[in-house]
Motif scaffolding. Sequence first.
Motif, PDB file in Angstrom:
ATOM      1  N   UNK A 156      48.022  16.284 -98.927  1.00  0.00           N
ATOM      2  CA  UNK A 156      47.951  15.410 -97.613  1.00  0.00           C
ATOM      3  C   UNK A 156      49.229  15.350 -97.279  1.00  0.00           C
ATOM      4  N   UNK A 157      49.279  15.007 -95.911  1.00  0.00           N
ATOM      5  CA  UNK A 157      50.612  14.920 -95.099  1.00  0.00           C
ATOM      6  C   UNK A 157      50.560  13.417 -94.616  1.00  0.00           C
ATOM      7  N   UNK A 158      51.810  13.013 -94.711  1.00  0.00           N
ATOM      8  CA  UNK A 158      52.096  11.521 -93.877  1.00  0.00           C
ATOM      9  C   UNK A 158      53.322  11.635 -93.191  1.00  0.00           C
ATOM     10  N   UNK A 159      53.342  10.745 -92.254  1.00  0.00           N
ATOM     11  CA  UNK A 159      54.412  10.530 -91.230  1.00  0.00           C
ATOM     12  C   UNK A 159      54.611   9.103 -90.901  1.00  0.00           C
ATOM     13  N   UNK A 160      55.656   9.046 -90.442  1.00  0.00           N
ATOM     14  CA  UNK A 160      56.138   7.471 -90.383  1.00  0.00           C
ATOM     15  C   UNK A 160      56.069   6.904 -88.795  1.00  0.00           C
ATOM     16  N   UNK A 161      56.008   5.540 -88.706  1.00  0.00           N
ATOM     17  CA  UNK A 161      56.022   4.967 -87.449  1.00  0.00           C
ATOM     18  C   UNK A 161      57.663   4.831 -87.120  1.00  0.00           C
ATOM     19  N   UNK A 178      64.501  10.192 -85.644  1.00  0.00           N
ATOM     20  CA  UNK A 178      64.135  11.309 -86.706  1.00  0.00           C
ATOM     21  C   UNK A 178      62.818  11.056 -86.839  1.00  0.00           C
ATOM     22  N   UNK A 179      61.974  12.434 -86.612  1.00  0.00           N
ATOM     23  CA  UNK A 179      60.630  12.493 -87.118  1.00  0.00           C
ATOM     24  C   UNK A 179      60.715  13.267 -88.534  1.00  0.00           C
ATOM     25  N   UNK A 180      59.858  12.547 -89.499  1.00  0.00           N
ATOM     26  CA  UNK A 180      59.625  13.030 -90.638  1.00  0.00           C
ATOM     27  C   UNK A 180      58.447  13.200 -91.025  1.00  0.00           C
ATOM     28  N   UNK A 181      57.992  14.132 -91.850  1.00  0.00           N
ATOM     29  CA  UNK A 181      56.561  14.363 -92.625  1.00  0.00           C
ATOM     30  C   UNK A 181      56.821  14.784 -94.055  1.00  0.00           C
ATOM     31  N   UNK A 182      55.901  14.109 -94.734  1.00  0.00           N
ATOM     32  CA  UNK A 182      55.934  14.356 -96.263  1.00  0.00           C
ATOM     33  C   UNK A 182      54.601  14.849 -96.775  1.00  0.00           C
ATOM     34  N   UNK A 183      54.559  15.794 -97.532  1.00  0.00           N
ATOM     35  CA  UNK A 183      53.417  16.345 -98.557  1.00  0.00           C
ATOM     36  C   UNK A 183      53.468  15.663 -99.698  1.00  0.00           C
ATOM     37  N   UNK A 195      55.071  21.032 -87.017  1.00  0.00           N
ATOM     38  CA  UNK A 195      55.631  20.947 -85.530  1.00  0.00           C
ATOM     39  C   UNK A 195      54.949  19.331 -85.396  1.00  0.00           C
ATOM     40  N   UNK A 196      55.931  18.789 -84.422  1.00  0.00           N
ATOM     41  CA  UNK A 196      55.487  17.344 -84.169  1.00  0.00           C
ATOM     42  C   UNK A 196      54.985  17.437 -82.607  1.00  0.00           C
ATOM     43  N   UNK A 197      54.037  16.586 -82.284  1.00  0.00           N
ATOM     44  CA  UNK A 197      53.478  16.426 -81.089  1.00  0.00           C
ATOM     45  C   UNK A 197      53.746  14.834 -80.640  1.00  0.00           C
ATOM     46  N   UNK A 198      53.975  14.405 -79.528  1.00  0.00           N
ATOM     47  CA  UNK A 198      54.241  12.958 -78.938  1.00  0.00           C
ATOM     48  C   UNK A 198      53.097  13.038 -77.925  1.00  0.00           C
ATOM     49  N   UNK A 199      52.156  12.359 -77.939  1.00  0.00           N
ATOM     50  CA  UNK A 199      50.735  12.016 -77.196  1.00  0.00           C
ATOM     51  C   UNK A 199      50.254  13.406 -76.783  1.00  0.00           C
ATOM     52  N   UNK A 254      49.504  29.540 -97.370  1.00  0.00           N
ATOM     53  CA  UNK A 254      49.079  29.092 -98.514  1.00  0.00           C
ATOM     54  C   UNK A 254      48.116  28.211 -98.639  1.00  0.00           C
ATOM     55  N   UNK A 255      48.302  27.115 -97.809  1.00  0.00           N
ATOM     56  CA  UNK A 255      47.289  25.867 -97.817  1.00  0.00           C
ATOM     57  C   UNK A 255      46.864  25.800 -96.171  1.00  0.00           C
ATOM     58  N   UNK A 256      45.853  24.996 -96.381  1.00  0.00           N
ATOM     59  CA  UNK A 256      45.061  24.563 -95.185  1.00  0.00           C
ATOM     60  C   UNK A 256      45.843  23.930 -94.225  1.00  0.00           C
ATOM     61  N   UNK A 257      45.745  24.053 -92.953  1.00  0.00           N
ATOM     62  CA  UNK A 257      46.483  23.230 -91.932  1.00  0.00           C
ATOM     63  C   UNK A 257      46.066  21.699 -92.010  1.00  0.00           C
ATOM     64  N   UNK A 258      47.068  20.910 -92.083  1.00  0.00           N
ATOM     65  CA  UNK A 258      47.112  19.525 -92.137  1.00  0.00           C
ATOM     66  C   UNK A 258      47.604  18.727 -90.909  1.00  0.00           C
ATOM     67  N   UNK A 259      47.018  17.591 -90.617  1.00  0.00           N
ATOM     68  CA  UNK A 259      47.606  16.885 -89.635  1.00  0.00           C
ATOM     69  C   UNK A 259      47.651  15.342 -89.971  1.00  0.00           C
TER      70      UNK A 259
END
Length: 101
Positions: free
Chosen positions: A6-11, A21-26, A37-41, A87-92
Amino acid sequence: TPAELTLTTSDITATTGEEITLTATLNDNTINNGKVVFKVNGKTVKDENNKVIYAKVVNNTVTVTYTLPENMKEGTYNITAIYTSTVYDKLESNATLTITE
């Protein structure tokens, strides 16, 4: 190894023109491949040269610094982190960006 990756990101709460600072964690701390890659709206985050900012995963985490445009209006925006790998499936993952005065 977790049953499902799973992938998580923060408000984030920030002001127009601020560097954030945009952060994502597996959820598996042994992952050192793939990129986020990050997207805003729905719009991909780009650098000052208008190039897409891709961040490589290191120890299951990705961090990107991004300066919010001066013309962003106050309000709430969607942040989407998209992980891709051979290696892994795409996650959002989704979070909220709140722009204040």
